[in-house]
Design an enzyme around this catalytic site. Structure first.
Site, short mmCIF file in Angstrom:
data_model
loop_
_atom_site.label_atom_id
_atom_site.label_comp_id
_atom_site.label_asym_id
_atom_site.label_seq_id
_atom_site.Cartn_x
_atom_site.Cartn_y
_atom_site.Cartn_z
N TYR A 76 -12.66 6.87 -2.50
CA TYR A 76 -12.90 6.77 -1.09
C TYR A 76 -11.95 7.23 -0.11
O TYR A 76 -10.88 6.81 0.51
CB TYR A 76 -12.93 5.13 -0.93
CG TYR A 76 -13.63 4.70 0.33
CD1 TYR A 76 -14.93 4.39 0.14
CD2 TYR A 76 -13.20 4.48 1.49
CE1 TYR A 76 -16.09 4.10 1.11
CE2 TYR A 76 -13.90 3.95 2.56
CZ TYR A 76 -15.29 3.76 2.24
OH TYR A 76 -16.01 3.46 3.33
N MET B 2 -2.82 5.56 6.78
CA MET B 2 -4.11 5.56 6.24
C MET B 2 -4.16 5.00 4.87
O MET B 2 -3.21 5.07 4.01
CB MET B 2 -4.55 6.98 6.18
CG MET B 2 -4.75 7.67 7.54
SD MET B 2 -5.62 9.15 7.22
CE MET B 2 -5.57 9.52 9.06
N GLN C 78 -4.84 -2.15 -13.03
CA GLN C 78 -3.87 -2.39 -12.06
C GLN C 78 -4.20 -3.30 -10.83
O GLN C 78 -3.42 -3.36 -9.98
CB GLN C 78 -3.27 -1.11 -11.47
CG GLN C 78 -4.47 -0.18 -10.48
CD GLN C 78 -3.97 1.05 -10.09
OE1 GLN C 78 -4.10 1.93 -10.83
NE2 GLN C 78 -3.63 1.11 -8.55
N HIS D 148 -5.28 11.21 1.32
CA HIS D 148 -5.40 11.98 -0.13
C HIS D 148 -5.53 13.39 0.20
O HIS D 148 -5.12 14.02 -0.74
CB HIS D 148 -6.76 11.29 -0.65
CG HIS D 148 -6.74 9.92 -0.72
ND1 HIS D 148 -7.68 8.97 -0.09
CD2 HIS D 148 -6.16 9.32 -1.82
CE1 HIS D 148 -7.56 7.87 -0.64
NE2 HIS D 148 -6.58 7.77 -1.67
N MET E 240 -8.00 6.66 -6.33
CA MET E 240 -8.90 5.71 -6.68
C MET E 240 -10.02 6.05 -5.82
O MET E 240 -11.28 5.26 -5.80
CB MET E 240 -8.47 4.44 -6.38
CG MET E 240 -7.37 4.08 -7.48
SD MET E 240 -7.06 2.14 -7.76
CE MET E 240 -6.58 1.81 -6.01
N ASP F 282 3.09 4.83 -1.21
CA ASP F 282 3.36 3.81 -2.31
C ASP F 282 4.38 4.19 -3.16
O ASP F 282 4.78 5.02 -4.01
CB ASP F 282 2.05 3.88 -3.36
CG ASP F 282 0.84 3.65 -2.79
OD1 ASP F 282 0.37 2.73 -2.73
OD2 ASP F 282 -0.03 4.75 -2.24
P1 AMP Z 1 -5.02 5.76 -3.86
O1 AMP Z 1 -6.32 6.16 -3.94
O2 AMP Z 1 -4.85 4.56 -2.98
O3 AMP Z 1 -4.36 5.21 -5.33
O4 AMP Z 1 -4.01 6.71 -3.52
C1 AMP Z 1 -4.14 7.89 -4.28
C2 AMP Z 1 -2.70 8.92 -4.02
O5 AMP Z 1 -2.95 8.93 -2.78
C3 AMP Z 1 -1.60 7.89 -4.27
O6 AMP Z 1 -0.42 8.79 -4.51
C4 AMP Z 1 -1.11 7.50 -2.86
O7 AMP Z 1 0.14 7.35 -2.41
C5 AMP Z 1 -1.65 8.51 -1.98
N1 AMP Z 1 -1.98 8.19 -0.55
C6 AMP Z 1 -2.61 6.87 -0.22
N2 AMP Z 1 -2.64 6.88 1.34
C7 AMP Z 1 -1.90 7.59 1.60
C8 AMP Z 1 -1.35 8.13 3.08
N3 AMP Z 1 -1.74 7.33 4.11
N4 AMP Z 1 -0.60 9.41 3.10
C9 AMP Z 1 -0.18 10.05 2.13
N5 AMP Z 1 -0.58 9.57 0.66
C10 AMP Z 1 -1.36 8.68 0.56
#
Ligand code: AMP
Length: 276
Positions: A29, A181, A58, A34, A27, A147
């Site tokens: 940022y 993070m 979501q 990531h 998503m 997640d």
């Molecule tokens: P998001 O942008 O929050 O939807 O996250 C995108 C992907 O990055 C998802 O698969 C998350 O599980 C993964 N992600 C987010 N934060 C972390 C983290 N601290 N360590 C590892 N993967 C992460």
């Protein structure tokens, strides 16, 4: 690096890519969590596609869709450095045109934890991932352990619906003090940021007690609850010790167990987990 906002363009750019193709759905940022996914995808594939899409379906009606942090220019600079081949960053109207009306519902593993606290959230996650997998046709897609229930749901969807890709789990990347993070950490002021380490402290306590031989899940949950309740800014949404595959809550911790929690630090809801 090619950047596109259109589904048709994305499909056209996908055609000439050399296999294997790794996909990292995000998503935006972007932070080091990531980037760990992108680096892993870079190591394991010839071609890497990253999607950036704050997926409205979501988010619940009272959640943070509108104020979710966004900085596409910074994201693109970071992804260029990681040698990303294609960035797909569609608009909500591109992904959900007015007549859109199909949903991916995964069964029992969505009933508890995030599924119970955020109705519709995992349906939105499964639906957007199915769409991204169909548009991009990756060999492998990369998801963070952060997640954990999302990972269980996506793996179940891929298995049940015979989707033709492999799901790769990447370990959680943490700040030096242990806080996982997250793009949502930017909501925390300095006092809340200090309080937020209580999530990792509770998970570490469970790990320590478990390594000392404690197998009674209720006792582990109680010790975690007691620790978090000492932090005045923290409010527990749930603390769970569950079978890591089925997400059924455990009495005795004698199979691989997912210890997961959701805690509000003032108005910011944070999640984290460890596997025992
Ligand atoms: P998001 O942008 O929050 O939807 O996250 C995108 C992907 O990055 C998802 O698969 C998350 O599980 C993964 N992600 C987010 N934060 C972390 C983290 N601290 N360590 C590892 N993967 C992460």
């Amino acid at each position: 690096m090619k950047v596109t906002e259109k589904i048709d363009d994305m499909k056209r750019l996908r055609q000439p890519l050399t296999e294997p193709v790794g996909l990292v759905p995000t998503m935006g940022y972007l932070h080091e969590g990531h980037l760990a996914l992108v680096r892993r995808a870079r190591e394991e594939n010839i071609s890497v596609v990253v999607s950036i899409f704050v997926n409205p379906t979501q988010f619940g009606p009272r959640e943070d869709f509108n104020r979710y942090p966004r900085d596409p220019q910074r994201d693109l600079t970071l992804l260029e450095k990681e040698r990303t081949d294609i960035v797909f960053m569609p608009s909500p109207a591109e992904m959900y045109p007015a007549q859109f009306n199909s949903w991916v519902e995964i069964g029992k593993v969505t009933e508890r934890l995030e599924g119970a606290s955020r109705p519709g959230h995992l349906r939105g996650v499964a639906t957007i991932c199915a769409k991204l997998f169909n548009i991009i046709q990756p060999t492998k897609a990369y998801f963070g352990q952060k997640d954990a229930q999302q990972l269980v749901v996506i793996k179940k969807m891929v298995a049940d619906l015979n989707m033709n890709l492999e799901i790769v789990t990447v370990p959680t990347v943490r700040e030096p003090d242990g806080l996982a993070m997250s793009s949502r950490n930017t909501y925390l002021n300095p006092e809340q940021r200090r309080a937020a380490i209580v999530l990792y402290q509770a998970l570490s306590l469970a790990q320590k007690l478990w390594s000392q031989g404690e197998r009674d899940a209720a006792k582990l949950r109680q010790q975690m609850t007691d620790l978090i309740c000492k932090q005045p800014l923290a409010n527990i949404d749930y603390i769970s010790i569950a079978n890591a595959e089925t997400l059924d809550e455990l009495d005795r911790v004698n199979t691989p167990a997912l210890v997961s929690l959701a805690v509000r630090i003032s108005n910011t809801r944070l999640i984290d987990n460890v596997v025992l």
